[in-house]
Design an enzyme around this catalytic site. Sequence first.
Site, PDB file in Angstrom:
ATOM      1  N   CYS A 180      -2.500   7.637   4.830  1.00 17.05           N
ATOM      2  CA  CYS A 180      -2.574   7.294   3.319  1.00 17.05           C
ATOM      3  C   CYS A 180      -3.626   7.812   2.863  1.00 17.05           C
ATOM      4  O   CYS A 180      -3.612   7.929   1.375  1.00 17.05           O
ATOM      5  CB  CYS A 180      -2.737   5.719   3.136  1.00 17.05           C
ATOM      6  SG  CYS A 180      -1.785   4.716   4.641  1.00 17.05           S
ATOM      7  N   GLU A 199       1.009  -1.224  -0.187  1.00 12.88           N
ATOM      8  CA  GLU A 199      -0.029  -0.030   0.066  1.00 12.88           C
ATOM      9  C   GLU A 199       1.051   1.228   0.123  1.00 12.88           C
ATOM     10  O   GLU A 199       1.743   1.526   1.084  1.00 12.88           O
ATOM     11  CB  GLU A 199      -0.820  -0.117   1.162  1.00 12.88           C
ATOM     12  CG  GLU A 199      -2.191   0.612   1.147  1.00 12.88           C
ATOM     13  CD  GLU A 199      -2.116   2.038   2.174  1.00 12.88           C
ATOM     14  OE1 GLU A 199      -1.335   2.910   1.445  1.00 12.88           O
ATOM     15  OE2 GLU A 199      -2.421   2.060   3.176  1.00 12.88           O
TER      16      GLU A 199
END
Lengths: 519, 519
Positions: free
Chosen positions: A295, A258
């Site tokens: 994120c 990720e």
Amino acid sequence: MQVNGAMLIGAGEAWTERRFSAPGGDTGFSSAGPDEAARACALAEAAFPGFSETDPAARAAFLEGVADAIGEIGDALIERAMAETGLPRARLEGERGRTTGQLRLFAEMLRRGDWADATIDPAMPDRQPLPRPDLRRRNVALGPVAVFGASNFPLAFSTAGGDTASALAAGCPVVVKGHPAHPGTGELVARAVRHAVAQAGLHEGVFSFLPGETNELGGALVADPRIKAVGFTGSRGGGLALMRIAAARPEPIPVYAEMSSINPVILLPAALKARAEALGPAFVQSLTMGAGQFCTNPGLVLAVAGPALDRFVRAAADALAAAQPQRMLTPGIRQAYEQGVEALERHAAVELVARGCVGEGQDQASGALFRTDAAGFLGDQALGHEVFGSSSVVVACRDLDEIARVLAEVEGQLTATLHLDPADEPLAAPLVPLLQRKAGRILANGWPTGVEVAHAMVHGGPFPATSDGRTTSVGTLAMQRFLRPVCYQGLPDGLLPPALRDANPWGLPRRVDGEWRGA
Amino acid sequence: MQVNGAMLIGAGEAWTERRFSAPGGDTGFSSAGPDEAARACALAEAAFPGFSETDPAARAAFLEGVADAIGEIGDALIERAMAETGLPRARLEGERGRTTGQLRLFAEMLRRGDWADATIDPAMPDRQPLPRPDLRRRNVALGPVAVFGASNFPLAFSTAGGDTASALAAGCPVVVKGHPAHPGTGELVARAVRHAVAQAGLHEGVFSFLPGETNELGGALVADPRIKAVGFTGSRGGGLALMRIAAARPEPIPVYAEMSSINPVILLPAALKARAEALGPAFVQSLTMGAGQFCTNPGLVLAVAGPALDRFVRAAADALAAAQPQRMLTPGIRQAYEQGVEALERHAAVELVARGCVGEGQDQASGALFRTDAAGFLGDQALGHEVFGSSSVVVACRDLDEIARVLAEVEGQLTATLHLDPADEPLAAPLVPLLQRKAGRILANGWPTGVEVAHAMVHGGPFPATSDGRTTSVGTLAMQRFLRPVCYQGLPDGLLPPALRDANPWGLPRRVDGEWRGA
């Protein structure tokens, strides 16, 4: 529990000559290398056959044991994490709840049983022209998994975070490369996991923890032939490096990395006109939360130019100027953030709208808000790259078509957000198909920060948001990353795994001739 | 329908200057290149938004339309395929039934609806400390897919074979690189698919067919930024080349390559003792079926050395010597087969047991059976590599432990087979966990050739059997390769896709708060 800077390799403790220190701590932490990686992988491989076939109830109890043991560390965990990361107490307490909560959710999922996807197509001995054999399928664990903790979630995405929890739930032993930004926090959690392994009577190789600050350690883990999958949360450069190592192995393996995302937010005209002054501060709250170290931080805002957008930008600028400065996780992260902001400040096509207050003390960073137009944004790919921290760019577009053109050019994202009023729905409708090709999660009238751990969650998205847009690293679906299907044809009942035996001793829901049947 | 050697790019037909011929045919087939690949991909991209959101019933009807149209070609299809491949009529008629059957099975699957994995976690506005937003998840199609047909199944694994059927079922437009070994067969089927596209009123870009014999064409397809996944069945070298191209793209994409497998067969002592004379000919039947040109061909036999194994080998040798010689698919495949057999004949550690009869005519090949021991097999990795065709090696082991040691060294496989009697079950039990790490399908008392198209089937397995052991290329699960999850958070009902709207207009089964509910 005490932190002593050891590597925890199975049930053993070991130290290396080479040490490193955590921010705000005086313990010297062992810097593990390829030898220790090999030992941990050998133990994980030894643990695999037994651990992967534990019955779901036993594995669920183990996960709950991990959650309990993390809880039992008590305030020492929060204080250590505060010292190492600079994150505030409330945030870390919430993150601890999320960490133990997701372990308990995977336990619930294991007991529910549909993760096994047990599927039976009974034999048809009289079928013409050929009989059909008895076919049974279930999911099995991939093998030992290497997990790279993230710096920005020292609990929920680190040692016993989402990747570890979902891999253990799937029946995969885990070797964690501890993040050097919070090694003591990592060690405390690792000791809790190890305690739960022992309490459950599992093989010691089910879990190992290797603190370390070298790329060599990470590379050795991913290249080890016993490792069958990798979970990673971190930078694009780091994720790409692991993907290359994994693809170059004699046996390539999946990497679930990720990586990076700027999480576009689209303000539609009616909503913007009606709520510009409220949207501005709400946006800044999402932007500056955790010093922007998420994120899912909203790094791109798209709207049609005009008075309403100007009002939004002014309200956001005022809120940003009033926002408390915050400490960033590490000096390196702060430096990278400042470099990213300075590049935007110097950029000819970009105008600085506001900066936050400058604080005093270690690794303080202030938010930054910029503005450009669609031509400016599309003229330089670099404007579409993530600046990790509380920096965001507002792109003023001529009209909705131009917003769509900008969206068509952005890279894969974790999230995309629409702010809209009912009158905006016809304008938003053609954007949704575009957004679902670009992102793993589409939000309306919310903010992308804050990721619910749930069945329906997708924390993933097309490259480069992640290395594999077919998956999620948050929510119960994350477990599927560490499973593969195996079919058994005509096996005697006694040789079948319990999940597929006639008597269904694990009480799993099973699909028979295509139809689901409860246990 | 007539074969004229055209490329079928959407609804258009086009020819190239450069032509190639099929075995046994006189038509000159267009050799498509990068320009044609780009045109087909552009059309596929244009078709994607609409096609991917067709309702499941409409897509199911389209797949049935493809099946009908293939059926309507009638005997011309069988005769063309016989001429191009040398495969016998009965085999091709069976394969046609399988091809249309799997299209109809995916249609049924689409109507059933669980492929969408529609999942709803309703909002909890009063939850403490934070409310839970409304979260809804479903699977969406990945995007346009490139399919590389296989030489050995000119219908079931080619133009409208398993990869094409599962990608279309998922809602992905398909660009097929037609296999040059059966271009006329490919063109006939492609015309049928195109007819069904038109009949269903779908965008022409849903399907294109590019005949061609260059690596340049294949490379251009995989590198095209509009292609989002690749299905391939063929050689290890070919699959690895496509994996490299896909991994090196600015946006890497998944490659589902089904490559090579030697499909170990383990004969356990009691079964071998009781049935050596029956097992020998049954094995040879599986070995020589279709001139051994199956991914699941049994290329490795493991058993404990002794009189019973000698009886099996003698019975197999007799059956092989009596087996009809068969034509192989292409001169290239026959040459590679003969080279593989000659290498085994020359191998110091390997003994030739028997060869089949030598036939007359085009590309005839005869079976080959070899014998070695565990030390010989383990001493040369090359003995574990696939020889595509009816060649197999019997490895005589000292005991069951030695069989396990050999199995531990073999690469990933599509299948592994046990022949056992009830008395063998305690000996087989410890082998099953070993086999399920190595293979996608484990059989007892059957033969690996013959792959049922079913819900429980797995035609896949760890690398290098396939590029991605988490998947299958046969059976309804194959569709999942071309889907990815997307989460919708707090979207107004009118902006949600039909699969997730409150009224559930598509009547899908949905998982609500983790529990499945029928439509």
